[in-house]
Design an enzyme around this catalytic site. Sequence first.
Site, PDB file in Angstrom:
ATOM      1  N   ASP A 146       3.505 -13.387  -1.680  1.00  0.00           N
ATOM      2  CA  ASP A 146       2.807 -12.232  -1.108  1.00  0.00           C
ATOM      3  C   ASP A 146       1.696 -12.675  -0.160  1.00  0.00           C
ATOM      4  OD1 ASP A 146       2.401  -9.531  -0.722  1.00  0.00           O
ATOM      5  OD2 ASP A 146       2.301  -9.069  -2.854  1.00  0.00           O
ATOM      6  N   ASP A 159       6.128  -1.486   1.039  1.00  0.00           N
ATOM      7  CA  ASP A 159       5.613  -1.053  -0.260  1.00  0.00           C
ATOM      8  C   ASP A 159       6.004   0.390  -0.576  1.00  0.00           C
ATOM      9  OD1 ASP A 159       4.440  -3.392  -1.097  1.00  0.00           O
ATOM     10  OD2 ASP A 159       2.450  -2.903  -0.322  1.00  0.00           O
TER      11      ASP A 159
END
Length: 694
Positions: A450, A517
């Site tokens: 990430d 997301d």
Amino acid sequence: MLEIADNGRTWLLTGRASSYAVHLNENDELLHLHWGPRIALADAEALAARPLPAYRPFESPLDGHEEYPVEGGPRFVRPALSVRTDERRGTQWSFEAYDTEGGEGGDDGELRLRFCDDAVRITLHYRMRHDVVERWVTVDNEGPALELLRADSATWTLPEREDWRLSQLHGRWAAESRLTSAPLTYGEKVIGSRRGHTGHQHLPWVALDTDATEESGEVYGGALGWSGSWRIVVAQLPDARVQITGGAGYDDSGLLRLEAGQSYTTPVFAGLWSDGGFGGASRAWHAYQRAYVIPDADRDRPVLFNSWEATEFDISEEQQEALARRAAAIGVELFVVDDGWFGKRTSDRAGLGDWTPNPDRFPNGLKPLADHVHALGMQFGIWVEPEMVNPDSDLYRAHPDWVQFQTGRKRTEFRNQLVLNLAREDVREYLWERLDGLLSSAPIDYVKWDFNRCFTDAGWPGEAYPHRLWIDHVRALYGLLDRLRAARPGVAFESCSGGGRIDLGIMSRTDEVWTSDNTDPLDRLAIQHGFSQIHPARVMAAWVTDSPNTQLNGRVSSLRFRFVSSMAGVLGVGGDLTRWSEEELAEAGEWVARYKEIRPLVQRGDLYRLRPPRGGLSAVQYVRGDEAVVLAWLQAQSYGEPVPALRLRGLDPEASYECRETGEVHRGAVLLHHGLRTGLRGDLDATVIRLRRT
């Protein structure tokens, strides 16, 4: 295939359907000749015989015709190369030689055109793969120190046409990859990222056409392979010619300082011409990436479960084992523990940088959980964010100077975190030791990498040329991933960043990317539609999460609609399975099994976008060999209107195909009616239709 004229001054690269040609004229000026349908070497030589336009006052005959314009001399277009020394700025280059590698045939033949300006050597690289032209540049400094203010990977020149239209992918967090098209006007259109990573706002891709549709017409496209700040400029010049210039870095304030003996190689800027419309261009991009960019692209990606939305930071070994048992029961093949397993990570305020398992949550490390997951027949994965650090961490307390910061200025925090300066060798070695040790401590098969904040205070106190961290951070990221992959060839990597790091550069080092997301299945249709313009389903992670969608918009949707939306890419599940009913778990198991049946078509087949997601019915089709599958979504149905028919693509018009859902047999030029109307009813409904050649 690479062909060279007898005089050694005209070069022609030819792919499956297209050609690209350049020519060095009698003044040693490198001119663009052709980019488009296949031509012969004799055609390229005939184009080379044409003179440049006559001089016009206040204009340069080179502008709009030069292959790689540099700053300096009789040029006024945006330069692709800008160099500054202590004595002067700009380039006065001359041709030295050319050479090739890989022979003059095949997809891997490379052409190198070499130029010099005193002690500076500039090499233009070309390679044709399928119908994608890869271009990049190397700058070698053999003399006094110089500053590279700008070194773009390529300038692309389009043929003279009227009414060019520019397509691009724009967005923001949770609304990425939205396709937009508009007429190109005079002047410059600039897209890019000044954030230190690829960014959610634009994908580094553009396409230009004049009258193309989804399945017909010429389309020119370019995609940049760089995961840091970048810029692409599309310019319509005063004489109506169009050029596209792009590369690393957003502005011209400086890329690197090159000392004697140092060099810089730009990222690849890939270009594609297609006469098959936007759909044909997409399929060509997808085939190129599966063949030359994506690691192990011939292997289908497994169905994944990720624990984040089920647990967030409140995790334990027992809880993860319970989720793993439910995930295995519905057919999941890869179980991933997300954020919260390490350090003092009970919220987003602490722990980043301390990559050791939390002893309260995992008293014996990650190995017992990984062994439990493997015993259930699944692979095991973890989440990391190596480029970041929390101020509340052992790492930051020990090394506060390891982050990007400006002396005397406040250190900006987003998500309570700072950015580590990967350009520092000690930071790189620390991360290598921690990550390699982590992968040694347990049988880990998958790493979700990430990156959750942009660069803000990009300083490096004490460094002679601190601006280099913008380039060297990305080069260090690539080097770290390359090193980990070489040491652990069985471990797969995902580029996450909430959808903010998607480009050809990171995709050459990771096995899939996190698309957004936003996991709302309706929103995802538009995001996935835009993503598919350039990137294949093989890398597009897509999750089924809980309903209502509490993470974003509260929308309620059926499990059916959520699954079919996510089956358009690499299927994942991210809901709290401990709260799903037995009926929901049983249905989920059926959808997972169905996805596994169609997975080779989705991940490795040719994509046809049958209807875009603009309300009403939308659909995509995948074709591979004698099989096809259609995923269709009915977003809304008013007044009981019938579902419109779909005309399928990519099938043999002389063959017959059986619809496995209805038993009907269709000819190749098929219109689907009955399967859609029986499978779709009401708002937010979806269906899967499979066809096999009889």
